[in-house]
Design a protein around this motif. Structure first.
Motif, short mmCIF file in Angstrom:
data_model
loop_
_atom_site.label_atom_id
_atom_site.label_comp_id
_atom_site.label_asym_id
_atom_site.label_seq_id
_atom_site.Cartn_x
_atom_site.Cartn_y
_atom_site.Cartn_z
N PHE A 1 6.74 -42.04 -18.30
CA PHE A 1 6.09 -40.76 -18.04
C PHE A 1 4.59 -40.94 -18.24
N HIS A 2 3.83 -40.72 -17.18
CA HIS A 2 2.38 -40.89 -17.23
C HIS A 2 1.75 -39.63 -17.83
N VAL A 3 1.36 -39.75 -19.08
CA VAL A 3 0.76 -38.62 -19.79
C VAL A 3 -0.60 -38.30 -19.19
N THR A 4 -1.39 -39.33 -18.91
CA THR A 4 -2.68 -39.20 -18.23
C THR A 4 -2.69 -40.26 -17.13
N PRO A 5 -3.70 -40.27 -16.27
CA PRO A 5 -3.75 -41.31 -15.23
C PRO A 5 -3.78 -42.73 -15.79
N THR A 6 -4.12 -42.88 -17.08
CA THR A 6 -4.26 -44.24 -17.63
C THR A 6 -3.38 -44.52 -18.84
N THR A 7 -2.53 -43.57 -19.23
CA THR A 7 -1.63 -43.80 -20.36
C THR A 7 -0.22 -43.35 -19.99
N GLU A 8 0.78 -43.94 -20.67
CA GLU A 8 2.15 -43.61 -20.33
C GLU A 8 3.07 -43.79 -21.53
N LEU A 9 4.09 -42.95 -21.58
CA LEU A 9 5.21 -43.12 -22.49
C LEU A 9 6.26 -43.96 -21.77
N TYR A 10 6.93 -44.85 -22.50
CA TYR A 10 7.98 -45.65 -21.87
C TYR A 10 9.14 -45.81 -22.85
N GLY A 46 25.20 -57.11 -27.69
CA GLY A 46 24.42 -56.09 -28.36
C GLY A 46 23.50 -55.40 -27.39
N PHE A 47 22.40 -54.83 -27.91
CA PHE A 47 21.47 -54.13 -27.03
C PHE A 47 20.08 -54.08 -27.66
N ASN A 48 19.09 -53.85 -26.81
CA ASN A 48 17.71 -53.61 -27.24
C ASN A 48 17.31 -52.20 -26.85
N PHE A 49 16.55 -51.56 -27.72
CA PHE A 49 16.01 -50.23 -27.42
C PHE A 49 14.52 -50.23 -27.75
N ASP A 50 13.72 -49.65 -26.85
CA ASP A 50 12.28 -49.54 -27.05
C ASP A 50 11.82 -48.13 -26.74
N PHE A 51 10.87 -47.64 -27.51
CA PHE A 51 10.19 -46.39 -27.19
C PHE A 51 8.73 -46.56 -27.57
N GLY A 52 7.81 -46.38 -26.61
CA GLY A 52 6.41 -46.64 -26.91
C GLY A 52 5.44 -45.85 -26.07
N TYR A 53 4.18 -46.02 -26.39
CA TYR A 53 3.07 -45.35 -25.71
C TYR A 53 1.99 -46.40 -25.49
N ARG A 54 1.52 -46.55 -24.25
CA ARG A 54 0.54 -47.59 -23.93
C ARG A 54 -0.42 -47.10 -22.87
N GLY A 55 -1.53 -47.82 -22.77
CA GLY A 55 -2.52 -47.48 -21.75
C GLY A 55 -3.90 -47.89 -22.18
N ASN A 56 -4.90 -47.28 -21.53
CA ASN A 56 -6.29 -47.55 -21.88
C ASN A 56 -7.10 -46.29 -21.74
N ILE A 57 -8.18 -46.25 -22.49
CA ILE A 57 -9.12 -45.14 -22.44
C ILE A 57 -10.47 -45.71 -22.08
N THR A 62 -13.38 -47.95 -20.51
CA THR A 62 -13.49 -49.42 -20.51
C THR A 62 -13.62 -49.96 -21.92
N TYR A 63 -13.20 -49.16 -22.91
CA TYR A 63 -13.45 -49.60 -24.28
C TYR A 63 -12.21 -49.62 -25.17
N LEU A 64 -11.05 -49.16 -24.68
CA LEU A 64 -9.89 -49.13 -25.55
C LEU A 64 -8.62 -49.44 -24.75
N ASN A 65 -7.83 -50.37 -25.25
CA ASN A 65 -6.53 -50.68 -24.69
C ASN A 65 -5.53 -50.70 -25.84
N PHE A 66 -4.30 -50.15 -25.62
CA PHE A 66 -3.36 -50.05 -26.73
C PHE A 66 -1.93 -50.06 -26.21
N ASP A 67 -1.01 -50.42 -27.11
CA ASP A 67 0.43 -50.35 -26.87
C ASP A 67 1.09 -50.28 -28.23
N VAL A 68 1.70 -49.14 -28.56
CA VAL A 68 2.38 -48.96 -29.83
C VAL A 68 3.82 -48.56 -29.54
N SER A 69 4.76 -49.14 -30.29
CA SER A 69 6.16 -48.87 -29.96
C SER A 69 7.07 -49.08 -31.17
#
Length: 808
Positions: free
Chosen positions: A541-550, A583-594, A596-603
């Protein structure tokens, strides 16, 4: 090497001999008539494309007459599409003026141009696979200040959160990495590939990565966490794909040489050629790396060679050939006891242990453009390789008796094929992307062990006269698989992915286990055949044009390995119902950039590893004991992974004449613990039962933090990095005090720093230098239970390197 030379000569002669049907050329500039280099120029609806050179010029040769659309793309400029017609043997000139576009904040490469991004994410759909909704990373090697000559994994994976590393192979020959509490043993919890095809001995039965390509030729490393199981099969760790540099599309001929000197006798030379001529493209490289190692008895000598030839057979069909060859000669200094490590971690008590892994990996490929929205890819690949070791391999607290050494040899012969389809289509009013494929794999391992070798000190894998291998096993694996995964785009902001994978695996193990009193002991042949289905769901889900929940949930598995089917003794029993670990893997995170000065991915992640295989001590009716290998229980890994990189100068001033500073933090908290996992042991003739529930999984530090800063000014850059890694246990029982052989006990926490710099001048010269382990910390990341130990395997102390490169 002879075969590579002949193949390269054939490709060059053939490309030069091709009659040119026509020629399209021109120059690409901006509105001020400044040349634009490395713009992508493609004929839409075909497989043909080139790049503009440093002067903005481009050429497309030898394509059929007709009407075309020429598309030009370059970061920071609006795409330009020009229709044109061309006749037989015509030379047409099309000069293009590109229009600068507004600053798009989701452009990863633009951030990289300012030094903000040493790590990216994969496109939603790319290279016949679906990446949307999955936790993934792309490590751009060219953007990293690191000791690439030695494949320094601590620096290469510095920005990738949660990657644990075994730092016991300073030669750079083998890579040992893992994530989320899994074992780093030769990266065997990852599905390790190169350019999309397998390079391990057998991902279904022996997935240890003995081969690692030189980082100087690697363009990027793609990592998809456990959610990759739908499209690539095992393992729980996910996919790790080394993508090599492609042929230079901007010139007919490019030459590059990179030469590195360092302490401890390090010398590395990497030499590369590549280019594009008409329908042909080609690359070839050769690397030689030799050194004495940081520890005593740590000599290494490696040779790598690779060739890739591409041919555009038509506007829709592209063919490719790749071949990679590696030879190694590596002296193994062995392990240390805790007392020896405390006295001098550079010492070695094993001077007669040697290791070698000749490796040959050929591959054929074809890509066919069915339509502008539908493509097919077919790869055929194989591995012809060996794993050879000789030495005195008893416990490290036993002195080498200088007698005959033990020789172990594996011979791998594997081949496989994958057919993949990627298409975009509309269904129920929704934009869809489908990736599907079928796979066949056939693996054969001929394992010869416990041979009696010479009593010398050189690398010699021959047996003494008249002797044979007491253990001679034959392991085979046949795998059929089919998968399909689809992206459902409900809007510009929201999408879902869903997929299935069907697996059929047949594993067999047979042969001679040992020779006792001159009588061979033959194993009862073991065959395991099973079929099962894997499923997965994901979303973005694209929260903003440059960030997304996944988020993503995907089932995973680990096949029964050759080690699981090989009993340590003939009295041991293998469970007839032994199952693959599921078994299985599960991920939930938020990533993107703000900006030209910030890039992030937290999950947050959760990994369920069920049906883990282990051994139970059991009693026969006569009171004798035996080991029973079966599925005993599972483990749970969960935690937090975070990556953030910021450029404070861009944040405050937007642009700077004095360069840019980017600061990154890659942090992970991993809680990997056993669930219900029964164990038994024999005490005074009686079985004593226990359970590992609540114990931490071995080789899984809870804290994996790395921090760093890079300063860039024009063509100069310098990077400092600090790694802060928590303590871990060497065994599932979480033993604190080390045993006499140093195979169990605590693996202490450590902090280590690296400093590297690079400078490019006159566009074709480059100079790099650095210090690894800046403060000369003495630490270790592994207690080995067997070869190349046993015992403590010290990491390298302070080392230096200097690299000079030339490209023209």
């Amino acid at each position: 090497m002879k075969h590579f030379s002949l193949l390269m000569m054939f490709a060059l002669l053939a490309s030069g001999a091709m009659a040119q049907k026509n020629l399209l050329k021109g120059k690409i500039t901006d509105k001020n008539q400044n040349p634009l280099a490395f713009a992508t120029v493609i004929l839409e609806g075909t497989v043909r494309g080139v790049q503009s050179d440093v002067n903005g010029n481009y050429e497309l040769k030898d394509f059929p007459k007709g009407d075309y659309q020429l598309k030009i793309s370059l970061l920071g400029y609006e795409d330009s599409v020009l229709p044109f017609s061309i006749t037989e043997a015509e030379t047409k000139i099309l000069n293009i003026v590109m229009t600068e576009e507004p600053l798009w904040l989701d452009s990863f490469e633009l951030l990289s141009s300012r030094g903000i991004l040493g790590q990216e994410k994969l496109a939603e759909v790319e290279d016949f696979r679906i990446n949307a909704g999955k936790k993934n990373e792309v490590i751009r090697i060219r953007d990293i200040d690191a000791n690439l000559a030695m494949n320094n994994s601590r620096q290469i994976f510095g920005r990738t959160p949660g990657i644990s590393i075994w730092e016991n192979d300073g030669s750079g020959i083998q890579l040992g990495v893992a994530s989320r509490g899994l074992s780093p043993n030769r990266s065997w919890e990852f599905n390790v590939r190169m350019n999309g095809y397998d390079i391990t001995p057998d991902p279904m039965g022996y997935p240890e990565a003995y081969f690692t390509p030189p980082m100087e030729v690697v363009e990027k490393i793609e990592i998809i966490r456990g959610a990759s199981s739908l499209q690539f099969g095992p393992q729980f760790g996910g996919l790790m794909n080394f993508v090599l540099r492609k042929p230079d599309q901007s010139t007919r001929f490019t030459v590059e040489t990179i030469n590195t000197l360092g302490n401890n006798g390090l010398f590395s030379t990497f030499n590369y050629i590549g280019g594009t001529e008409g329908k042909f493209s080609y690359t070839a490289y050769y690397q030689k790396r030799v050194g004495n190692g940081w520890r005593e008895n740590g000599y290494f000598n490696t040779d790598h060679a690779h060739i890739e030839v591409g041919y555009a057979a038509s506007n829709r069909l592209k063919l490719g050939l790749e071949a990679t060859y590696m030879t190694t000669e590596s002296q193994q200094p062995g392990g240390l006891t805790d007392q020896q490590f405390a006295e001098d971690s550079r010492q070695s008590t094993r001077e007669r242990n040697w290791f070698s892994t000749p490796w040959f990996v050929p591959s054929l490929s074809a890509e066919y453009l069915v339509s502008p929205k539908t493509r097919l890819s077919w790869k055929v690949f194989g591995t012809i390789a060996e794993r050879n070791s000789v030495g005195f391999v008893r416990q490290i607290n036993e002195e080498d008796d200088l007698g005959n050494r033990q020789v172990d040899r594996d011979y791998y012969t594997t081949y496989g094929s994958e057919l993949r389809l990627s298409t975009d289509f509309k269904f129920l009013g929704l934009d869809n992307s489908l990736a599907s494929g079928i796979r066949y794999f056939n693996g054969h391992i001929d394992r010869k062990q416990n041979g009696v070798g010479s009593n010398g000190s050189e690398m010699d894998f021959e047996l003494t006269s008249g002797s044979e291998y007491p253990r001679n096993l034959d392991f085979r694996n046949v795998n059929y698989a089919a998968f399909a995964e689809n992206v459902f785009r409900f809007s510009d902001k929201f999408l879902l992915t869903a997929g299935l994978r069907l697996e059929q695996i047949e594993s067999s193990n047979s042969g001679q286990f040992n020779v006792v009193n001159g009588q061979p002991q033959i194993l009862d042949p073991i065959t395991r055949t099973r079929s099962f289905l894997l499923a997965g769901l994901g979303s973005e889900f694209h929260v903003t044009p440059t960030t997304e929940l996944y988020s993503n949930w995907s089932q995973a598995y680990r096949p029964v390995l050759i080690s699981d089917l090989t009993p340590p003794a003939t009295t041991d029993v293998i469970d007839q119902n032994l199952k693959d670990s599921r078994g299985f893997n599960f991920d939930f995170g938020y990533r993107g950039n703000i900006g030209t000065y910030l890039n992030f991915d937290v999950s947050y992640f959760y990994l369920n590893y069920a049906d883990r295989i282990g051994t139970l001590t059991q009693l026969n009716s006569d009171g004798s004991s035996f080991q029973f290998r079966t599925n005993l229980g599972g483990s749970i890994s969960q935690g937090f992974e975070g990556y953030m990189e910021v450029d404070p100068i861009s944040a405050i001033f937007d642009k700077s004449r004095f360069g840019y500073l980017n600061i990154f933090a890659s942090i992970a908290f991993v809680d990997a613990r056993y669930g219900d996992f029964a164990t038994t042991r024999l005490v005074n003739g009686f079985l004593q039962e226990s359970n590992l529930k609540g114990n931490r999984v071995e080789n899984a530090p809870r804290k994996i933090n790395r921090y760093g800063a890079t300063y860039r000014y024009r063509s100069f850059s310098m990077t400092w990095q600090l790694s802060d890694i928590g303590e871990a246990f060497a065994d599932a029982s979480n033993t604190l005090e080390p045993n006499a052989a140093a195979t169990t006990g605590l693996i202490p926490a450590y902090v280590v720093q690296d400093l590297s710099a690079s400078f490019t001048f006159m566009k074709k010269y480059s100079l790099k230098a650095g210090v690894n382990n800046l403060t000369d910390e003495r630490y270790f990341t592994r207690r080995a239970g067997g070869y190349p130990g046993p015992g403590i395997m010290p990491a390298d102390g302070r080392t230096f390197y200097t690299t000079l490169g030339l490209k023209f």
